[in-house]
Design a protein around this motif. Structure first.
Motif, PDB file in Angstrom:
ATOM      1  N   LEU A  20      10.589  15.237  -4.361  1.00  0.00           N
ATOM      2  CA  LEU A  20       9.933  16.385  -4.982  1.00  0.00           C
ATOM      3  C   LEU A  20       8.651  16.693  -4.228  1.00  0.00           C
ATOM      4  O   LEU A  20       7.912  15.783  -3.862  1.00  0.00           O
ATOM      5  N   ILE A  21       8.389  17.988  -4.001  1.00  0.00           N
ATOM      6  CA  ILE A  21       7.134  18.421  -3.382  1.00  0.00           C
ATOM      7  C   ILE A  21       6.425  19.360  -4.342  1.00  0.00           C
ATOM      8  O   ILE A  21       7.038  20.282  -4.897  1.00  0.00           O
ATOM      9  N   VAL A  22       5.140  19.124  -4.532  1.00  0.00           N
ATOM     10  CA  VAL A  22       4.318  19.986  -5.378  1.00  0.00           C
ATOM     11  C   VAL A  22       3.222  20.604  -4.514  1.00  0.00           C
ATOM     12  O   VAL A  22       2.250  19.928  -4.172  1.00  0.00           O
ATOM     13  N   PRO A  23       3.362  21.869  -4.129  1.00  0.00           N
ATOM     14  CA  PRO A  23       2.268  22.541  -3.428  1.00  0.00           C
ATOM     15  C   PRO A  23       1.263  23.068  -4.442  1.00  0.00           C
ATOM     16  O   PRO A  23       1.619  23.849  -5.337  1.00  0.00           O
ATOM     17  N   ARG A  24       0.039  22.640  -4.338  1.00  0.00           N
ATOM     18  CA  ARG A  24      -0.984  23.012  -5.321  1.00  0.00           C
ATOM     19  C   ARG A  24      -2.048  23.837  -4.603  1.00  0.00           C
ATOM     20  O   ARG A  24      -2.978  23.295  -4.005  1.00  0.00           O
ATOM     21  N   GLY A  25      -1.878  25.153  -4.630  1.00  0.00           N
ATOM     22  CA  GLY A  25      -2.811  26.012  -3.920  1.00  0.00           C
ATOM     23  C   GLY A  25      -2.387  27.465  -3.997  1.00  0.00           C
ATOM     24  O   GLY A  25      -1.668  27.877  -4.902  1.00  0.00           O
ATOM     25  N   GLY A  26      -2.810  28.254  -3.012  1.00  0.00           N
ATOM     26  CA  GLY A  26      -2.587  29.686  -3.022  1.00  0.00           C
ATOM     27  C   GLY A  26      -1.202  30.081  -2.540  1.00  0.00           C
ATOM     28  O   GLY A  26      -0.352  29.255  -2.211  1.00  0.00           O
ATOM     29  N   ALA A  34      13.516  19.523  -3.474  1.00  0.00           N
ATOM     30  CA  ALA A  34      13.026  20.345  -4.581  1.00  0.00           C
ATOM     31  C   ALA A  34      11.525  20.604  -4.442  1.00  0.00           C
ATOM     32  O   ALA A  34      10.759  19.711  -4.075  1.00  0.00           O
ATOM     33  N   VAL A  35      11.119  21.837  -4.720  1.00  0.00           N
ATOM     34  CA  VAL A  35       9.708  22.233  -4.678  1.00  0.00           C
ATOM     35  C   VAL A  35       9.318  22.749  -6.060  1.00  0.00           C
ATOM     36  O   VAL A  35      10.002  23.611  -6.618  1.00  0.00           O
ATOM     37  N   LEU A  36       8.265  22.194  -6.618  1.00  0.00           N
ATOM     38  CA  LEU A  36       7.779  22.624  -7.913  1.00  0.00           C
ATOM     39  C   LEU A  36       6.486  23.399  -7.706  1.00  0.00           C
ATOM     40  O   LEU A  36       5.488  22.853  -7.250  1.00  0.00           O
ATOM     41  N   LYS A  93       0.801  -1.221   0.000  1.00  0.00           N
ATOM     42  CA  LYS A  93       0.000   0.000   0.000  1.00  0.00           C
ATOM     43  C   LYS A  93       0.834   1.271   0.000  1.00  0.00           C
ATOM     44  O   LYS A  93       0.321   2.347  -0.301  1.00  0.00           O
ATOM     45  N   ASP A  94       2.125   1.162   0.342  1.00  0.00           N
ATOM     46  CA  ASP A  94       2.898   2.386   0.535  1.00  0.00           C
ATOM     47  C   ASP A  94       3.266   3.094  -0.766  1.00  0.00           C
ATOM     48  O   ASP A  94       3.871   4.167  -0.734  1.00  0.00           O
ATOM     49  N   TYR A  95       2.888   2.549  -1.916  1.00  0.00           N
ATOM     50  CA  TYR A  95       3.069   3.305  -3.158  1.00  0.00           C
ATOM     51  C   TYR A  95       2.222   4.572  -3.145  1.00  0.00           C
ATOM     52  O   TYR A  95       2.599   5.584  -3.763  1.00  0.00           O
ATOM     53  N   ILE A  96       1.076   4.505  -2.491  1.00  0.00           N
ATOM     54  CA  ILE A  96       0.177   5.658  -2.409  1.00  0.00           C
ATOM     55  C   ILE A  96      -0.175   5.858  -0.939  1.00  0.00           C
ATOM     56  O   ILE A  96      -0.900   5.049  -0.346  1.00  0.00           O
ATOM     57  N   GLN A  97       0.362   6.915  -0.338  1.00  0.00           N
ATOM     58  CA  GLN A  97       0.202   7.143   1.097  1.00  0.00           C
ATOM     59  C   GLN A  97      -0.625   8.395   1.363  1.00  0.00           C
ATOM     60  O   GLN A  97      -0.460   9.420   0.691  1.00  0.00           O
ATOM     61  N   PHE A  98      -1.486   8.288   2.340  1.00  0.00           N
ATOM     62  CA  PHE A  98      -2.367   9.395   2.750  1.00  0.00           C
ATOM     63  C   PHE A  98      -1.839   9.949   4.070  1.00  0.00           C
ATOM     64  O   PHE A  98      -1.784   9.237   5.073  1.00  0.00           O
ATOM     65  N   LEU A  99      -1.405  11.195   4.045  1.00  0.00           N
ATOM     66  CA  LEU A  99      -0.811  11.806   5.231  1.00  0.00           C
ATOM     67  C   LEU A  99      -1.874  12.552   6.033  1.00  0.00           C
ATOM     68  O   LEU A  99      -2.472  13.509   5.532  1.00  0.00           O
ATOM     69  N   GLU A 100      -2.104  12.104   7.254  1.00  0.00           N
ATOM     70  CA  GLU A 100      -3.070  12.767   8.137  1.00  0.00           C
ATOM     71  C   GLU A 100      -2.281  13.622   9.123  1.00  0.00           C
ATOM     72  O   GLU A 100      -1.896  13.169  10.195  1.00  0.00           O
ATOM     73  N   MET A 101      -2.038  14.857   8.737  1.00  0.00           N
ATOM     74  CA  MET A 101      -1.211  15.759   9.531  1.00  0.00           C
ATOM     75  C   MET A 101      -1.872  17.128   9.623  1.00  0.00           C
ATOM     76  O   MET A 101      -2.473  17.595   8.640  1.00  0.00           O
ATOM     77  N   ASN A 102      -1.717  17.774  10.782  1.00  0.00           N
ATOM     78  CA  ASN A 102      -2.127  19.172  10.876  1.00  0.00           C
ATOM     79  C   ASN A 102      -0.974  20.058  10.410  1.00  0.00           C
ATOM     80  O   ASN A 102       0.083  19.567  10.000  1.00  0.00           O
ATOM     81  N   ARG A 103      -1.156  21.362  10.501  1.00  0.00           N
ATOM     82  CA  ARG A 103      -0.149  22.296   9.986  1.00  0.00           C
ATOM     83  C   ARG A 103       1.204  22.114  10.686  1.00  0.00           C
ATOM     84  O   ARG A 103       2.255  22.096  10.039  1.00  0.00           O
ATOM     85  N   THR A 104       1.169  21.971  12.012  1.00  0.00           N
ATOM     86  CA  THR A 104       2.413  21.829  12.773  1.00  0.00           C
ATOM     87  C   THR A 104       3.125  20.533  12.414  1.00  0.00           C
ATOM     88  O   THR A 104       4.354  20.503  12.236  1.00  0.00           O
ATOM     89  N   GLN A 105       2.369  19.462  12.282  1.00  0.00           N
ATOM     90  CA  GLN A 105       2.957  18.178  11.920  1.00  0.00           C
ATOM     91  C   GLN A 105       3.517  18.202  10.495  1.00  0.00           C
ATOM     92  O   GLN A 105       4.562  17.614  10.225  1.00  0.00           O
ATOM     93  N   THR A 106       2.810  18.888   9.597  1.00  0.00           N
ATOM     94  CA  THR A 106       3.289  19.014   8.221  1.00  0.00           C
ATOM     95  C   THR A 106       4.600  19.781   8.177  1.00  0.00           C
ATOM     96  O   THR A 106       5.541  19.411   7.464  1.00  0.00           O
ATOM     97  N   GLN A 107       4.673  20.852   8.947  1.00  0.00           N
ATOM     98  CA  GLN A 107       5.894  21.651   9.019  1.00  0.00           C
ATOM     99  C   GLN A 107       7.062  20.796   9.495  1.00  0.00           C
ATOM    100  O   GLN A 107       8.156  20.829   8.920  1.00  0.00           O
ATOM    101  N   ALA A 108       6.830  20.001  10.533  1.00  0.00           N
ATOM    102  CA  ALA A 108       7.886  19.131  11.062  1.00  0.00           C
ATOM    103  C   ALA A 108       8.295  18.084  10.033  1.00  0.00           C
ATOM    104  O   ALA A 108       9.491  17.767   9.886  1.00  0.00           O
ATOM    105  N   ALA A 167       4.237  29.527  -0.085  1.00  0.00           N
ATOM    106  CA  ALA A 167       5.268  30.133   0.759  1.00  0.00           C
ATOM    107  C   ALA A 167       5.607  29.238   1.944  1.00  0.00           C
ATOM    108  O   ALA A 167       6.779  29.099   2.328  1.00  0.00           O
ATOM    109  N   PHE A 168       4.583  28.606   2.523  1.00  0.00           N
ATOM    110  CA  PHE A 168       4.775  27.703   3.661  1.00  0.00           C
ATOM    111  C   PHE A 168       5.675  26.533   3.281  1.00  0.00           C
ATOM    112  O   PHE A 168       6.625  26.185   3.990  1.00  0.00           O
ATOM    113  N   VAL A 169       5.396  25.930   2.134  1.00  0.00           N
ATOM    114  CA  VAL A 169       6.173  24.768   1.698  1.00  0.00           C
ATOM    115  C   VAL A 169       7.605  25.173   1.367  1.00  0.00           C
ATOM    116  O   VAL A 169       8.569  24.507   1.768  1.00  0.00           O
ATOM    117  N   LYS A 170       7.771  26.276   0.642  1.00  0.00           N
ATOM    118  CA  LYS A 170       9.114  26.703   0.247  1.00  0.00           C
ATOM    119  C   LYS A 170       9.964  27.068   1.466  1.00  0.00           C
ATOM    120  O   LYS A 170      11.182  26.891   1.467  1.00  0.00           O
TER     121      LYS A 170
END
Length: 400
Positions: A179-185, A199-201, A153-168, A190-193
């Motif tokens: 590679l990280i792709v932030p898809r939003g505003g 690398a961030v796309l 199952k780990d080919y496709i993983q669902f991350l259940e994280m809040n903002r603080t956990q995501t930052q960590a 800015a948070f992801v970068k």
């Protein structure tokens, strides 16, 4: 990472396609939980969240289309035979692990995963909390499709994280991350970068412009402009800014006609000083930062420019680098505009709403990249690979 055969990957996608169709009622039930919990203040976000019969069918169709596409992995890009006897081959290779962070839009949970998996990547899905139940239900189907075909199952993983956990996690991921792709505003990007170590796309930000040249067909302009602005306000390819050349014949009359047309479609107008002298009842710009803002709403800015050079300068200064259009019958002016405007997609006499993987012949897309590396524009299956050099020798050593 182990390279999977095309047959195994396609078998998983075939399973997923069938599961989407047979579990449609489960998906709609999960989506209803998200819709019921949503505070409907942001219409664009709400529109992105909605799943219905048609949307699920579109998800299944996206999986099918990717399944039918050629496998992008291990394709020869070039081959050289050097004088020293070395044979150097350049081939496509998976990225490894891709993380996508996105707001709302359960369909991304399908499209991002199907593309990443077919390109032999693992994908980490970090969807917004507003689509939690929808995303959870979709990932459950992905896991069933993988397990039904003997894959973990780990080919496709669902991350259940809040903002603080995501930052960590971004600062110190517990697994390799390529590679990280932030898809939003802007705030998400800015948070992801700020926190990412790989690398961030960048993708997803619109703020698209249209310049109306003096040689524009006015009736065509109105039709194209309305489509770009009103067809789907929640899309990153929607129009936000309209620049009108002051040398357009009957300029004032056409400004008034355009304003009336937009208001009939319930588009709220914000105008610069020049346009305000013609439309004194409209809201005037009080902060120049609005030129950089993506609206995702029935709102647009009308501005006047003295010439095409001024229009291009304004677009390059303020746009999100996504899409820009010129309305003109002058092919030389159009070519100058399209060469000089720094956006992923540039248009002559067409709506910006076509900046989309499906519409541009790419197929399902992970995102619309506004970066210049590794790829710009729709990120489809072919764009989710990197490259690797294979060097074959028979004892060569370098002596100089």
């Amino acid at each position: 990472m182990k390279l999977l055969t095309t047959d195994i990957k396609n078998a998983v996608l075939n399973s997923m396609e069938k599961l989407l169709q047979t579990h449609k009622s489960d998906l709609l039930e999960a989506n209803k939980k998200d819709l019921d919990a949503f505070i409907k203040e942001d219409q664009a976000l709400y529109d992105r969240l909605v799943m219905n019969d048609k949307k699920v069918e579109q998800m299944a169709q996206a999986v099918k289309e990717v399944r039918l596409q050629e496998d992008p992995v291990n394709k020869e890009l070039s081959m050289q035979n050097l004088d020293n006897g070395l044979q150097i081959m350049n081939k496509t290779a998976p990225f490894g692990t891709i993380m996508i962070i996105y707001e709302s839009r359960p369909d991304v949970t399908v499209e991002a995963a199907v593309l990443a998996f077919k390109a032999n990547n693992k994908i980490l899905l970090k969807g917004g909390k507003e689509a939690y139940h929808s995303n959870k239900a979709l990932v459950k189907l992905w896991h069933q499709a993988l397990e039904d075909n003997g894959l973990p199952k780990d080919y496709i993983q669902f991350l259940e994280m809040n903002r603080t956990q995501t930052q960590a996690f971004l600062r110190n991921p517990d697994q390799p991350l390529d590679l990280i792709v932030p898809r939003g505003g802007e705030r998400l990007i800015a948070f992801v970068k700020e926190h990412a170590k790989c690398a961030v796309l960048v993708s997803g930000r619109g703020n698209n412009f249209m310049y109306v040249h003096p040689e524009a067909d006015w009736e065509m302009t109105k039709k194209v402009l309305l489509n770009a602005k009103t067809h789907k306000i929640s899309a990153c390819n929607a129009l936000d800014k309209i620049l009108l050349d002051v040398t357009i014949p009957n300029f004032e009359a056409k400004v008034k006609e355009l304003a009336q047309l937009l208001m009939e479609y319930k588009v709220n107008l914000i105008v610069d000083k020049h346009i305000h002298s013609i439309l004194p009842n409209e809201l005037i710009i009080d902060n120049e930062d609005i030129w950089k803002e993506e609206f995702l709403a029935m709102k647009c800015v009308l501005g006047a420019v003295s010439n095409q050079e001024e229009a291009m300068e304004k677009i390059n200064l303020h746009s999100g680098g996504h899409s820009a259009a010129i309305m003109t019958a002058d092919s030389q002016a159009a070519q100058q505009f399209m060469d000089g405007v720094d956006c992923a997609a540039v248009y002559q006499n067409a709506s910006t709403r076509f900046t989309d993987g499906g519409q541009m012949g790419v197929g399902a897309e992970l995102a619309i990249s506004t970066d210049k590396l590794h790829h710009r524009g729709p990120l489809g299956l072919k764009q989710l690979v990197t490259n690797k050099y294979y060097v074959f020798g028979n004892g060569q050593i370098r002596v100089s």
